[in-house]
Every structure is written in structure tokens, then in C-alpha cells.
Design a protein around this motif. Structure first.
Motif, PDB file in Angstrom:
ATOM      1  N   HIS A   1     -11.676  -1.894   1.044  1.00 25.00           N
ATOM      2  CA  HIS A   1     -11.113  -1.262  -0.136  1.00 25.00           C
ATOM      3  C   HIS A   1     -11.897  -1.665  -1.381  1.00 25.00           C
ATOM      4  O   HIS A   1     -12.610  -2.647  -1.382  1.00 25.00           O
ATOM      5  CB  HIS A   1      -9.637  -1.634  -0.296  1.00 25.00           C
TER       6      HIS A   1
ATOM      7  N   ARG B   1      -8.023   2.396  -1.035  1.00 22.00           N
ATOM      8  CA  ARG B   1      -8.657   2.560   0.276  1.00 22.00           C
ATOM      9  C   ARG B   1      -8.436   3.976   0.793  1.00 22.00           C
ATOM     10  O   ARG B   1      -7.561   4.702   0.334  1.00 22.00           O
ATOM     11  CB  ARG B   1      -8.116   1.543   1.272  1.00 22.00           C
ATOM     12  N   ASP B   2      -9.246   4.348   1.768  1.00 15.99           N
ATOM     13  CA  ASP B   2      -9.196   5.661   2.410  1.00 15.99           C
ATOM     14  C   ASP B   2      -8.163   5.631   3.529  1.00 15.99           C
ATOM     15  O   ASP B   2      -8.223   4.762   4.403  1.00 15.99           O
ATOM     16  CB  ASP B   2     -10.579   5.977   2.978  1.00 15.99           C
ATOM     17  N   THR B   3      -7.241   6.589   3.552  1.00 18.31           N
ATOM     18  CA  THR B   3      -6.221   6.602   4.592  1.00 18.31           C
ATOM     19  C   THR B   3      -6.805   6.906   5.972  1.00 18.31           C
ATOM     20  O   THR B   3      -6.224   6.527   6.974  1.00 18.31           O
ATOM     21  CB  THR B   3      -5.107   7.634   4.304  1.00 18.31           C
TER      22      THR B   3
ATOM     23  N   TRP C   1       0.838  -1.201   0.000  1.00 20.17           N
ATOM     24  CA  TRP C   1       0.000   0.000   0.000  1.00 20.17           C
ATOM     25  C   TRP C   1       0.874   1.252   0.000  1.00 20.17           C
ATOM     26  O   TRP C   1       1.893   1.318   0.684  1.00 20.17           O
ATOM     27  CB  TRP C   1      -0.885   0.013   1.233  1.00 20.17           C
TER      28      TRP C   1
ATOM     29  N   ARG D   1      -8.691   2.908   7.149  1.00 18.97           N
ATOM     30  CA  ARG D   1      -8.126   1.749   6.445  1.00 18.97           C
ATOM     31  C   ARG D   1      -8.873   0.454   6.740  1.00 18.97           C
ATOM     32  O   ARG D   1      -8.899  -0.454   5.921  1.00 18.97           O
ATOM     33  CB  ARG D   1      -6.660   1.600   6.801  1.00 18.97           C
ATOM     34  N   ASN D   2      -9.489   0.369   7.913  1.00 20.24           N
ATOM     35  CA  ASN D   2     -10.210  -0.849   8.289  1.00 20.24           C
ATOM     36  C   ASN D   2     -11.586  -0.965   7.633  1.00 20.24           C
ATOM     37  O   ASN D   2     -12.250  -1.984   7.770  1.00 20.24           O
ATOM     38  CB  ASN D   2     -10.356  -0.930   9.808  1.00 20.24           C
TER      39      ASN D   2
ATOM     40  N   LYS E   1       0.605   5.858  -0.778  1.00 21.23           N
ATOM     41  CA  LYS E   1      -0.142   7.037  -1.206  1.00 21.23           C
ATOM     42  C   LYS E   1       0.803   7.958  -1.957  1.00 21.23           C
ATOM     43  O   LYS E   1       2.023   7.798  -1.884  1.00 21.23           O
ATOM     44  CB  LYS E   1      -0.791   7.743  -0.027  1.00 21.23           C
TER      45      LYS E   1
ATOM     46  N   GLU F   1      -5.016   5.499  -0.679  1.00 24.36           N
ATOM     47  CA  GLU F   1      -3.838   4.672  -0.883  1.00 24.36           C
ATOM     48  C   GLU F   1      -4.164   3.637  -1.947  1.00 24.36           C
ATOM     49  O   GLU F   1      -5.307   3.216  -2.085  1.00 24.36           O
ATOM     50  CB  GLU F   1      -3.458   3.933   0.395  1.00 24.36           C
TER      51      GLU F   1
END
Length: 65
Positions: free
Chosen positions: A41, A32-34, A7, A37-38, A9, A21
Motif C-alpha cells: 500500500h 491499496r488496490d482491492t 480498511w 491487497r498483498n 472502500k 481501499e
């Protein structure tokens, strides 16, 4: 598709956490969104990812196909 790895960015993001990222997949990419992350994605095939990057580089994302 397999699990995403490596991963990263954009280096233009600096220390910002309000970014996305991109992770490597065997045959594509994951995004996925930084900030969360959980949350999971999105995945794309290699063909889809290549078309997306080409569109960004040629400015088609703003002007349509």
C-alpha cells in the motif's frame, strides 16, 4: 508510520473489486488496490491526506491548483 487498520472502500463501489481501499494510520492514511491487497500500500501523512480529500471535494483534481 504504523500498520494500517480499519480498511474500507467506498460504499459507491458496491460489490465491485476494481476499487481502492483506504486504511487508517496513526498519523495519516494508507491506500491499496482491492484486486491485489498483498501487493502492499501507499501511505500519506495526515496533512497530505487532508489536502487530497480537500482537492477532491473542491474539484481541484481536474482543474489544477
Amino acid at each position: 508510520m504504523s500498520s494500517a487498520s480499519h480498511w474500507h472502500k467506498s460504499s459507491y463501489s458496491g460489490n465491485q473489486t476494481n476499487c481502492v481501499e483506504v486504511g487508517r494510520l496513526t498519523d495519516g492514511a494508507a491506500i491499496r488496490d482491492t484486486k491485489n491487497r498483498n501487493a502492499g500500500h501507499l501511505t500519506t501523512t495526515r496533512t497530505q491526506w487532508t489536502a487530497f480529500i480537500t482537492a477532491l471535494k473542491t474539484n481541484r483534481s481536474e482543474n489544477g491548483p
